[in-house]
Design a protein around this motif. Sequence first.
Motif, mmCIF file in Angstrom:
data_model
loop_
_atom_site.group_PDB
_atom_site.id
_atom_site.type_symbol
_atom_site.label_atom_id
_atom_site.label_comp_id
_atom_site.label_asym_id
_atom_site.label_seq_id
_atom_site.Cartn_x
_atom_site.Cartn_y
_atom_site.Cartn_z
ATOM 1 N N ARG A 62 -66.731 24.103 72.810
ATOM 2 C CA ARG A 62 -68.130 23.687 72.699
ATOM 3 C C ARG A 62 -68.272 22.361 71.958
ATOM 4 N NH1 ARG A 62 -70.656 26.315 69.444
ATOM 5 N NH2 ARG A 62 -69.227 27.932 68.694
ATOM 6 N N ARG A 63 -67.419 22.145 70.976
ATOM 7 C CA ARG A 63 -67.554 20.956 70.139
ATOM 8 C C ARG A 63 -66.627 19.822 70.563
ATOM 9 N NH1 ARG A 63 -69.818 22.095 64.278
ATOM 10 N NH2 ARG A 63 -69.979 19.854 64.574
ATOM 11 N N GLY A 64 -65.850 20.034 71.615
ATOM 12 C CA GLY A 64 -64.963 18.983 72.098
ATOM 13 C C GLY A 64 -63.847 18.635 71.136
ATOM 14 N N PHE A 65 -63.336 19.632 70.426
ATOM 15 C CA PHE A 65 -62.281 19.391 69.450
ATOM 16 C C PHE A 65 -61.021 18.880 70.145
ATOM 17 C CE2 PHE A 65 -58.568 20.661 66.997
ATOM 18 C CZ PHE A 65 -58.912 20.305 65.705
ATOM 19 N N LYS A 66 -60.394 17.872 69.540
ATOM 20 C CA LYS A 66 -59.144 17.318 70.052
ATOM 21 C C LYS A 66 -58.040 17.511 69.022
ATOM 22 C CE LYS A 66 -61.022 13.702 73.074
ATOM 23 N NZ LYS A 66 -60.965 12.248 73.380
ATOM 24 N N ALA A 67 -56.951 18.125 69.455
ATOM 25 C CA ALA A 67 -55.814 18.324 68.556
ATOM 26 C C ALA A 67 -55.013 17.049 68.342
ATOM 27 C CB ALA A 67 -54.894 19.412 69.100
ATOM 28 N N CYS A 68 -55.101 16.110 69.262
ATOM 29 C CA CYS A 68 -54.307 14.884 69.170
ATOM 30 C C CYS A 68 -54.525 14.216 67.810
ATOM 31 C CB CYS A 68 -54.710 13.924 70.293
ATOM 32 S SG CYS A 68 -53.741 12.412 70.343
ATOM 33 N N GLY A 69 -53.409 13.914 67.125
ATOM 34 C CA GLY A 69 -53.475 13.288 65.817
ATOM 35 C C GLY A 69 -53.410 14.254 64.656
ATOM 36 N N TRP A 70 -53.581 15.536 64.922
ATOM 37 C CA TRP A 70 -53.534 16.532 63.849
ATOM 38 C C TRP A 70 -52.101 16.999 63.609
ATOM 39 C CZ3 TRP A 70 -57.015 19.112 60.621
ATOM 40 C CH2 TRP A 70 -58.368 18.812 60.794
ATOM 41 N N PRO A 71 -51.711 17.203 62.344
ATOM 42 C CA PRO A 71 -50.410 17.801 62.054
ATOM 43 C C PRO A 71 -50.497 19.333 62.053
ATOM 44 C CG PRO A 71 -51.176 16.345 60.264
ATOM 45 C CD PRO A 71 -52.343 16.676 61.128
ATOM 46 N N SER A 72 -49.443 19.968 62.565
ATOM 47 C CA SER A 72 -49.302 21.406 62.376
ATOM 48 C C SER A 72 -48.584 21.640 61.049
ATOM 49 C CB SER A 72 -48.572 22.036 63.552
ATOM 50 O OG SER A 72 -47.286 21.461 63.708
ATOM 51 N N VAL A 73 -48.291 22.892 60.725
ATOM 52 C CA VAL A 73 -47.930 23.224 59.346
ATOM 53 C C VAL A 73 -46.443 23.523 59.171
ATOM 54 C CG1 VAL A 73 -48.382 24.811 57.432
ATOM 55 C CG2 VAL A 73 -50.259 24.030 58.891
ATOM 56 N N SER A 74 -45.954 24.561 59.839
ATOM 57 C CA SER A 74 -44.585 24.991 59.588
ATOM 58 C C SER A 74 -44.125 25.883 60.719
ATOM 59 C CB SER A 74 -44.497 25.758 58.255
ATOM 60 O OG SER A 74 -45.126 27.025 58.366
ATOM 61 N N VAL A 75 -42.857 26.270 60.671
ATOM 62 C CA VAL A 75 -42.335 27.151 61.704
ATOM 63 C C VAL A 75 -42.907 28.556 61.569
ATOM 64 C CG1 VAL A 75 -40.228 25.793 61.847
ATOM 65 C CG2 VAL A 75 -40.245 27.855 60.428
ATOM 66 N N GLU B 115 -55.902 10.063 73.247
ATOM 67 C CA GLU B 115 -56.434 9.420 72.051
ATOM 68 C C GLU B 115 -57.087 10.475 71.166
ATOM 69 O OE1 GLU B 115 -56.330 6.324 70.774
ATOM 70 O OE2 GLU B 115 -54.890 5.853 72.366
ATOM 71 N N PRO B 116 -56.951 10.349 69.861
ATOM 72 C CA PRO B 116 -57.588 11.320 68.970
ATOM 73 C C PRO B 116 -59.098 11.112 68.914
ATOM 74 C CG PRO B 116 -56.582 9.569 67.691
ATOM 75 C CD PRO B 116 -56.202 9.323 69.120
ATOM 76 N N ALA B 117 -59.782 12.126 68.453
ATOM 77 C CA ALA B 117 -61.210 11.989 68.197
ATOM 78 C C ALA B 117 -61.426 11.096 66.972
ATOM 79 C CB ALA B 117 -61.842 13.355 67.968
ATOM 80 N N ARG B 118 -62.553 10.417 66.936
ATOM 81 C CA ARG B 118 -62.907 9.580 65.786
ATOM 82 C C ARG B 118 -64.371 9.846 65.423
ATOM 83 N NH1 ARG B 118 -59.670 5.014 64.554
ATOM 84 N NH2 ARG B 118 -57.728 4.984 65.762
ATOM 85 N N PRO B 119 -64.666 11.074 64.969
ATOM 86 C CA PRO B 119 -66.068 11.402 64.712
ATOM 87 C C PRO B 119 -66.637 10.715 63.483
ATOM 88 C CG PRO B 119 -64.664 13.192 63.998
ATOM 89 C CD PRO B 119 -63.775 12.208 64.699
ATOM 90 N N LEU B 120 -65.775 10.308 62.548
ATOM 91 C CA LEU B 120 -66.234 9.728 61.290
ATOM 92 C C LEU B 120 -65.404 8.496 60.951
ATOM 93 C CD1 LEU B 120 -66.463 13.018 59.169
ATOM 94 C CD2 LEU B 120 -68.382 11.794 60.227
ATOM 95 N N SER B 121 -66.041 7.522 60.331
ATOM 96 C CA SER B 121 -65.309 6.371 59.815
ATOM 97 C C SER B 121 -64.658 6.746 58.485
ATOM 98 C CB SER B 121 -66.258 5.194 59.599
ATOM 99 O OG SER B 121 -67.176 5.501 58.547
ATOM 100 N N ALA B 122 -63.773 5.892 58.008
ATOM 101 C CA ALA B 122 -63.168 6.134 56.694
ATOM 102 C C ALA B 122 -64.240 6.166 55.613
ATOM 103 C CB ALA B 122 -62.122 5.066 56.387
ATOM 104 N N ASP B 123 -65.252 5.306 55.732
ATOM 105 C CA ASP B 123 -66.353 5.322 54.764
ATOM 106 C C ASP B 123 -67.103 6.649 54.802
ATOM 107 O OD1 ASP B 123 -65.891 2.789 53.764
ATOM 108 O OD2 ASP B 123 -67.237 1.797 55.183
ATOM 109 N N ASP B 124 -67.316 7.184 56.005
ATOM 110 C CA ASP B 124 -67.992 8.475 56.126
ATOM 111 C C ASP B 124 -67.178 9.578 55.462
ATOM 112 O OD1 ASP B 124 -70.159 7.471 57.595
ATOM 113 O OD2 ASP B 124 -69.140 7.792 59.515
ATOM 114 N N ILE B 125 -65.850 9.554 55.695
ATOM 115 C CA ILE B 125 -64.989 10.574 55.096
ATOM 116 C C ILE B 125 -65.056 10.487 53.575
ATOM 117 C CG2 ILE B 125 -62.599 11.350 54.831
ATOM 118 C CD1 ILE B 125 -62.124 10.430 57.734
#
Length: 676
Positions: free
Chosen positions: A569-582, A280-290
Amino acid sequence: MTPVRESTPAGVLAAIAEPGGKLVEVVTGPGGPEMRLGRRDAAGPHLRAPLRGLLTASAGRPWRVEPAEPGTVRLQRGTVVVTARAGGLSARLELAFTPDGLLTLTTTWRNDSGAAITDVAAGLLLPLPTQDAHVTMPGVLYNDNPSSDPARKVPRIPYVAEEHRLPVPAVNAAWDGRYVSLFAHPEATRGHDGRVTYGSLGVVRSPGLTVAALTGVIMFDGEPDVCYVSKAEVADRPIGYRDLAPGETITTRHTLDWGPVEPRGFGFRTLVHTRLYRDEPARPLSADDIVRLKTGAMDARWNGDGYLAYEGTRHGRPRSYLYGWTGQCMKLALCDALLGIERGEPERVERARRAADFYVEGSATPVRGLRAARYLVDEGSWEMFRKDGADFVSSRAHGETITDLAALALRFRDAGLEVPPEWAEAVADAASIFWHTRLPEGVVPLGWTPMGTPVSPMVSAAGIPCVQAMLGAYRLSGERMWLLRAEEVLGHYHRLHAATFERPFAHATLDASGEDKEAGMYFFLAAHELFRLTGREAYARWAEAAADWLLTFVYVWSPEFDEGSTFERRGFKACGWPSVSVQNHHLDVFFPTSELMEFGRATGRADYAEQADRILHAMGQGICTEPGDWGFLTPGEQGEGFFQTNWQRTGEANTWNPSWVIALPLYHALRMRKVA
């Protein structure tokens, strides 16, 4: 070879099947026993793999493909068990179907030598029956990256990458109407020094085209122990070797899927629709927070008649407004208008009006329809992008800006606000030059010289935003001609790129030269808009294929990171993030998130809408919430690059923050919050 048969036909050493029709047989063959993958509804085997060479193991550096010698084959309670040996290592491979018809391969290597074995590289090999398979390694390899600049280093076969470099940790190969997909189930190994290693996946030549799943060693352009470490840069990096004490084991688990596919270039779609991963991806902020935080960052960039592309001069860049690509000044004006109309804040509406007026009044060039893309604030002058030392107008950036100008005009019109006629004129003029300067193949060029001629004859997907601009001209004017032209041009892009994906979307990013997410993103947006405007199912199918291609860039799992890194340290989760290019193997927030949600809802594809929600919230990571957070002073700022793999600074984020990192998350959060 000592076969053990359990009620199997002559010549069949062991066999298992699943209710959906897939079969696995180990049979006697002319060159020794072989594994055959098949389907009840197909004539002949789908794939044949000799047991000798199905497993490989080497000791010492550099690693090598050294086939293990097969031992026994037996059937145990629905599981095919194959044993093998390579030097002092023994291997046990177990093959069993899951309830959903996928084949699990569990491999255990054991040091039986009585002494330590160092620098072990072991794994699975699946030889393909062709030298011309269409291979996808999500995020990094698409049909051998045919559009990438041959002068630049980019992944090409033979290539073996770390599992954490792959958004979907899998390899898909397709040929002659069939495909195989090999998925890893990544498990981190953390050393005494806190460093994390994973297995590896790729395609080698052994001697023919062969899918490989290894215990962590890597290869670039056929050279073992070479790592792709930055844009077009490689370095020697011998990683993934394992040392085994006597009796110590390594166990890996993979999943194999196979079936029909047509055209073969659609094999990648099976990767995003095979639901193996439960992260599951991280959900540190709501859409309103963003919205709140990104709005504050946007306000800090306002400079009287535009939005500063960079935060002051911290990166050594002159103060400027940048339109399209990494600037998105017009997208920020659209965000201001959306906020102002929604909240009843006329000052925001007027700010958006001023930003658009400033662009329309000042950016024109001697060629009608072409415009400069950057305004230097302190010099009071406009300039174009530069390519190979010369000025040019980027079709990608210009198309984006005109599309957003049209969207702003339409939003004003829908809200009953006055729309300056110069805005619609600017949109129509740009759409006209987009149409009249097309290449012989029917598509928009990469860009234009200051004289209005194509800057290059190269066919690319860079100009697809210009199709959206034509649709903006249609919606503003009501002239059906623009709709028909947009349909024709997108049809050419479909024929060249998306009908077969033999030459996938490429060349949208101005700082790279190859296959990239952003090129596919604009095809999806244009097809989605045509579907919305016409209701034609063909456009929905085009958009769906493009969405699937884009989702191969989105992480479905979260690697662990080295101890002491920022991400650890910050518990970053890559799940849900897009990468960029080849070419650029990092994460960023450039993605058609809200449009993917809209498309999913319009077509009854709840999975797309759910993915969009996951992506939006995952991107809440890295947003500065208070001064000093993530290296920024202004809340709402966010880095452009997050480094999830061995590319630049693994486990860290940068503080490069061009204004698109404000514009895109804000725009999508505004639209998705409203729908929610």
